[in-house]
Design a protein around this motif. Structure first.
Motif, PDB file in Angstrom:
ATOM      1  N   GLU A  75      -6.570   7.435 -11.994  1.00 28.09           N
ATOM      2  CA  GLU A  75      -5.739   8.838 -11.303  1.00 28.09           C
ATOM      3  C   GLU A  75      -6.761   9.398 -10.148  1.00 28.09           C
ATOM      4  OE1 GLU A  75      -2.715   9.272 -12.501  1.00 28.09           O
ATOM      5  OE2 GLU A  75      -3.059   7.722 -14.180  1.00 28.09           O
ATOM      6  N   GLY A  76      -7.888   8.775 -10.086  1.00 29.10           N
ATOM      7  CA  GLY A  76      -8.691   9.824  -9.125  1.00 29.10           C
ATOM      8  C   GLY A  76      -9.108  11.202  -9.870  1.00 29.10           C
ATOM      9  N   VAL A  77      -9.885  12.044  -9.305  1.00 34.31           N
ATOM     10  CA  VAL A  77     -10.318  13.266  -9.621  1.00 34.31           C
ATOM     11  C   VAL A  77      -9.619  14.383  -8.806  1.00 34.31           C
ATOM     12  CG1 VAL A  77     -11.973  14.719 -10.495  1.00 34.31           C
ATOM     13  CG2 VAL A  77     -12.419  12.291 -10.586  1.00 34.31           C
ATOM     14  N   ASP A  78      -8.636  15.009  -9.349  1.00 38.57           N
ATOM     15  CA  ASP A  78      -7.901  16.042  -8.364  1.00 38.57           C
ATOM     16  C   ASP A  78      -8.908  16.885  -7.869  1.00 38.57           C
ATOM     17  OD1 ASP A  78      -5.298  15.500  -8.343  1.00 38.57           O
ATOM     18  OD2 ASP A  78      -4.640  17.131  -9.534  1.00 38.57           O
ATOM     19  N   GLY A  79      -8.897  17.421  -6.630  1.00 38.06           N
ATOM     20  CA  GLY A  79      -9.532  18.251  -5.913  1.00 38.06           C
ATOM     21  C   GLY A  79     -10.914  17.813  -5.449  1.00 38.06           C
ATOM     22  N   THR A  80     -11.014  16.544  -5.493  1.00 33.20           N
ATOM     23  CA  THR A  80     -12.268  15.904  -5.060  1.00 33.20           C
ATOM     24  C   THR A  80     -11.928  14.754  -4.084  1.00 33.20           C
ATOM     25  OG1 THR A  80     -12.622  14.007  -6.641  1.00 33.20           O
ATOM     26  CG2 THR A  80     -13.211  16.334  -7.507  1.00 33.20           C
ATOM     27  N   ALA A  81     -13.076  14.062  -3.602  1.00 33.06           N
ATOM     28  CA  ALA A  81     -12.908  13.075  -2.809  1.00 33.06           C
ATOM     29  C   ALA A  81     -12.391  11.755  -3.495  1.00 33.06           C
ATOM     30  CB  ALA A  81     -14.137  12.699  -1.902  1.00 33.06           C
ATOM     31  N   MET A  82     -12.430  11.709  -4.880  1.00 28.12           N
ATOM     32  CA  MET A  82     -12.286  10.554  -5.556  1.00 28.12           C
ATOM     33  C   MET A  82     -10.794  10.184  -5.577  1.00 28.12           C
ATOM     34  SD  MET A  82     -13.245   8.212  -7.453  1.00 28.12           S
ATOM     35  CE  MET A  82     -12.455   6.799  -8.640  1.00 28.12           C
ATOM     36  N   PRO A  83     -10.264   9.085  -4.886  1.00 21.48           N
ATOM     37  CA  PRO A  83      -9.011   9.078  -4.828  1.00 21.48           C
ATOM     38  C   PRO A  83      -8.222   8.128  -5.993  1.00 21.48           C
ATOM     39  CG  PRO A  83     -10.292   7.611  -3.582  1.00 21.48           C
ATOM     40  CD  PRO A  83     -11.014   8.197  -4.357  1.00 21.48           C
ATOM     41  N   PRO A  84      -7.220   8.378  -6.024  1.00 24.08           N
ATOM     42  CA  PRO A  84      -6.576   7.474  -7.309  1.00 24.08           C
ATOM     43  C   PRO A  84      -6.246   5.952  -6.755  1.00 24.08           C
ATOM     44  CG  PRO A  84      -4.776   8.737  -6.409  1.00 24.08           C
ATOM     45  CD  PRO A  84      -6.084   9.204  -5.602  1.00 24.08           C
ATOM     46  N   TRP A  85      -6.578   5.017  -7.568  1.00 27.13           N
ATOM     47  CA  TRP A  85      -6.473   3.754  -7.174  1.00 27.13           C
ATOM     48  C   TRP A  85      -5.608   2.869  -7.748  1.00 27.13           C
ATOM     49  CZ3 TRP A  85      -9.665   1.853  -3.385  1.00 27.13           C
ATOM     50  CH2 TRP A  85     -10.945   2.629  -2.902  1.00 27.13           C
ATOM     51  N   LYS A  86      -4.685   3.669  -8.692  1.00 28.22           N
ATOM     52  CA  LYS A  86      -3.393   2.736  -9.174  1.00 28.22           C
ATOM     53  C   LYS A  86      -2.370   2.364  -8.192  1.00 28.22           C
ATOM     54  CE  LYS A  86      -1.149   7.171 -10.434  1.00 28.22           C
ATOM     55  NZ  LYS A  86      -0.624   7.926 -11.605  1.00 28.22           N
ATOM     56  N   PRO A  87      -2.196   2.872  -6.935  1.00 28.28           N
ATOM     57  CA  PRO A  87      -1.297   2.355  -6.130  1.00 28.28           C
ATOM     58  C   PRO A  87      -1.910   0.961  -5.452  1.00 28.28           C
ATOM     59  CG  PRO A  87      -1.821   4.351  -5.503  1.00 28.28           C
ATOM     60  CD  PRO A  87      -2.808   4.176  -6.380  1.00 28.28           C
ATOM     61  N   LEU A  88      -3.208   0.858  -5.584  1.00 27.84           N
ATOM     62  CA  LEU A  88      -3.695  -0.619  -5.032  1.00 27.84           C
ATOM     63  C   LEU A  88      -4.171  -1.603  -6.018  1.00 27.84           C
ATOM     64  CD1 LEU A  88      -5.935   1.632  -2.546  1.00 27.84           C
ATOM     65  CD2 LEU A  88      -3.865   0.464  -1.964  1.00 27.84           C
ATOM     66  N   LEU A  89      -4.439  -1.246  -7.104  1.00 23.01           N
ATOM     67  CA  LEU A  89      -5.199  -2.044  -8.222  1.00 23.01           C
ATOM     68  C   LEU A  89      -4.210  -2.072  -9.353  1.00 23.01           C
ATOM     69  CD1 LEU A  89      -8.708  -0.916  -7.765  1.00 23.01           C
ATOM     70  CD2 LEU A  89      -7.715  -2.956  -6.880  1.00 23.01           C
ATOM     71  N   THR A  90      -4.353  -3.122  -9.973  1.00 22.66           N
ATOM     72  CA  THR A  90      -3.703  -3.309 -11.444  1.00 22.66           C
ATOM     73  C   THR A  90      -4.487  -2.783 -12.434  1.00 22.66           C
ATOM     74  OG1 THR A  90      -4.455  -5.378 -11.625  1.00 22.66           O
ATOM     75  CG2 THR A  90      -2.480  -5.493 -10.568  1.00 22.66           C
ATOM     76  N   ASP A  91      -3.863  -2.379 -13.434  1.00 23.76           N
ATOM     77  CA  ASP A  91      -4.617  -2.070 -14.752  1.00 23.76           C
ATOM     78  C   ASP A  91      -5.898  -3.303 -15.115  1.00 23.76           C
ATOM     79  OD1 ASP A  91      -3.104   0.129 -14.932  1.00 23.76           O
ATOM     80  OD2 ASP A  91      -2.231  -0.405 -16.999  1.00 23.76           O
ATOM     81  N   GLU A  92      -5.373  -4.157 -14.799  1.00 24.61           N
ATOM     82  CA  GLU A  92      -6.306  -5.244 -15.138  1.00 24.61           C
ATOM     83  C   GLU A  92      -7.565  -5.372 -14.324  1.00 24.61           C
ATOM     84  OE1 GLU A  92      -4.484  -9.348 -15.010  1.00 24.61           O
ATOM     85  OE2 GLU A  92      -6.151 -10.163 -16.095  1.00 24.61           O
ATOM     86  N   GLN A  93      -7.289  -5.133 -12.905  1.00 26.17           N
ATOM     87  CA  GLN A  93      -8.594  -4.946 -11.895  1.00 26.17           C
ATOM     88  C   GLN A  93      -9.387  -3.895 -12.448  1.00 26.17           C
ATOM     89  OE1 GLN A  93      -5.827  -5.175  -8.600  1.00 26.17           O
ATOM     90  NE2 GLN A  93      -6.492  -7.248  -8.166  1.00 26.17           N
TER      91      GLN A  93
END
Ligand code: HEC
Length: 115
Positions: A75-93
């Motif tokens: 999910e990333g961390v809202d309001g920080t530079a940490m982006p959500p990776w779910k569009p790019l990586l599977t749960d398994e990854q």
């Protein structure tokens, strides 16, 4: 510590990912490991000792479960530079990465000792 070019690294990484390099290939561990070092490392440090983002070495993640680390990566961390990776990586990854971070398995002997 080089912090200035993380954006370029991330953009390149995202393009690579969007290009399908990881689509449905959870077994592609060497590339996944490389991506963690390069892309996550662009913010968290190539030896995961931190940079723009906090350090991600086993000692730093002791208090967190694999599940909670995976949730942050997803999910990333809202309001920080940490982006959500779910569009790019599977749960398994994402779970695989979380387990590697917690165990320090992606750190080579060299980076384990590097300062
Ligand atoms: C553009 C910069 C950036 C990139 C790229 C990035 N992160 Fe982050 N990350 C951050 C920042 C900043 C935080 C701290 C967020 C906060 O303040 O809570 C963070 C936090 C985290 C945390 C929580 C650490 C803790 O101690 O709670 C984890 C786990 C994490 N990132 C993993 C990753 C992984 C895995 C990748 C690659 C797939 C990645 N990050 C890529 C910037 C980045």
């Amino acid at each position: 510590m080089k912090k200035c070019n993380y954006r370029r690294g991330v953009a390149a990484g995202l393009m690579l990912l969007a290009g399908g390099a990881f689509a449905g290939a959870p077994e592609n561990r060497a590339e996944l490991a490389n991506m963690v070092i390069q892309d996550c490392g662009s913010c968290h440090g190539l030896t995961m000792r931190g940079g723009l983002g906090p350090p991600l070495r086993p000692d730093n993640l002791k208090q967190q479960s694999v599940e909670s680390i995976a949730a942050i990566i997803k999910e990333g961390v809202d309001g920080t530079a940490m982006p959500p990776w779910k569009p790019l990586l599977t749960d398994e990854q994402i779970f695989w990465i979380s387990r590697q971070l917690k165990s320090g398995a992606l750190l080579t002997d060299e980076t384990k000792d590097a300062r």
